[in-house]
Design a protein around this motif. Structure first.
Motif, mmCIF file in Angstrom:
data_model
loop_
_atom_site.group_PDB
_atom_site.id
_atom_site.type_symbol
_atom_site.label_atom_id
_atom_site.label_comp_id
_atom_site.label_asym_id
_atom_site.label_seq_id
_atom_site.Cartn_x
_atom_site.Cartn_y
_atom_site.Cartn_z
ATOM 1 N N ASN A 75 -4.173 10.827 -5.355
ATOM 2 C CA ASN A 75 -4.367 10.707 -3.909
ATOM 3 C C ASN A 75 -5.634 11.391 -3.422
ATOM 4 N N HIS A 102 -12.177 2.280 -5.507
ATOM 5 C CA HIS A 102 -12.434 1.175 -4.587
ATOM 6 C C HIS A 102 -13.818 0.569 -4.817
ATOM 7 N N ILE A 140 0.840 -1.206 0.000
ATOM 8 C CA ILE A 140 0.000 0.000 0.000
ATOM 9 C C ILE A 140 0.871 1.250 0.000
ATOM 10 N N ARG A 143 0.928 4.332 -2.733
ATOM 11 C CA ARG A 143 0.751 5.734 -2.351
ATOM 12 C C ARG A 143 1.926 6.586 -2.838
ATOM 13 N N LEU A 155 -5.271 3.220 1.806
ATOM 14 C CA LEU A 155 -4.885 3.897 0.565
ATOM 15 C C LEU A 155 -5.239 5.385 0.604
ATOM 16 N N LEU A 170 -10.254 7.998 -4.898
ATOM 17 C CA LEU A 170 -9.882 6.672 -4.389
ATOM 18 C C LEU A 170 -11.113 5.890 -3.955
#
Length: 288
Positions: A138, A147, A115, A119, A185, A143
């Motif tokens: 980011n 997901h 992870i 990142r 994350l 994110l």
């Protein structure tokens, strides 16, 4: 009882197993299948372990997830501007599959290291869209979208090919178990039930759009040349199944149709492939 080592059935099983291991692990980098650990991020023996263990469901779900994700302008820009996907689609899919494997089954230290690597990569994935809006890999909300699209399609693939009558409790448990990966994350908000995920997915529909670049990526995904010509019929089957798995709204945005009158045939063939893969990869008892 296991088939004799020299039997045609056992030779076929070993050949399929080697092919799957080779597809998901880069031999040039010395990669080996992830060894399940007792201190994994996702609970040992839990629902996520069950869902992510089915190769066919994960392959079909992974392709569907990527098609869905590429309809978000910011996710698309990150891939278009900062990756070599046009030359190495297999590598991208393999890296994603390996990340899922290590964060699901690997030791906590190994998962957290993976992870952290992602990142660090995301730190350099940023830029500006054509309309002047900034994007950043980011971005917590982006994110979240990535997901949701991924987890929803993995779960849908498992339900279609393994457990169509999966209970609501188990589906909600799946979302709770994979939430830790999204949180680490940097995603926010992170759904912890199917209802929460569905609500967020509906909100994200307003942000999705198709354009020339998304159509280019769509065609690369669906028509990527297989590394071995003998795998071509399997690849076409998986791609048709992935399109069928997509939510109808996502499929329409891509200008794709379900397989229509051939859908039962596509499903039956994919069920057969899924069963074959499970047979090939099932642990064998050692002979006395």
């Amino acid at each position: 009882m296991a088939a004799p080592p020299s039997s045609p059935a056992e030779q076929l099983r070993l050949a399929i197993a080697r092919g799957v291991v080779g597809f998901f692990n880069d031999g040039t980098k010395g990669q080996q299948p992830i060894v399940p650990a007792a201190d994994s991020l996702c609970p040992k023996g839990g629902v996520a372990w069950r869902v992510h263990a089915d190769v066919a469901g994960m392959m079909v779900g992974g392709v569907a997830a990527l098609l869905w994700q590429m309809l978000h302008p910011k996710a698309l820009a990150g891939v278009w501007d900062h990756s070599d996907f046009q030359r190495n689609m297999h590598g991208r899919l393999r890296n994603t599959a390996r990340f899922i494997a290590v964060t699901t089954y690997g030791a906590r230290q190994e998962a957290e290291a993976a992870i952290a690597r992602v990142r660090r990569i995301h730190d350099h994935v940023n830029g500006t869209l054509a309309d002047g809006a900034p994007y950043d890999a980011n971005d917590p909300r982006l994110l979240t979208f990535v997901h949701i699209a991924g987890s929803a399609m993995f779960l849908a693939g498992y339900r279609r090919f393994v457990e169509p009558r999966m209970s609501q409790q188990d589906r909600d448990t799946y979302w709770r178990e994979v939430a830790i990966i999204a949180e680490k994350l940097g995603a926010d908000p992170v759904p912890r039930s199917e209802a929460e995920a569905d609500l967020l997915a509906r909100d994200f529909l307003l942000e999705l759009s198709a354009d020339e670049r998304s159509r280019t990526v769509r065609d690369i995904i669906l028509n990527a040349p297989t590394e071995q010509l003998r795998l071509l019929p399997v690849q076409r089957l998986l791609m048709r199944s992935a399109v069928d798995l997509l939510p109808p709204e996502v499929r329409r945005l891509h200008g794709l149709r379900g397989s229509g009158i051939t859908r039962p045939t596509t499903r039956a063939a994919t069920f057969g492939l899924a069963s074959t893969l499970r047979w090939a990869l099932a642990p064998r008892k050692k002979e006395a």
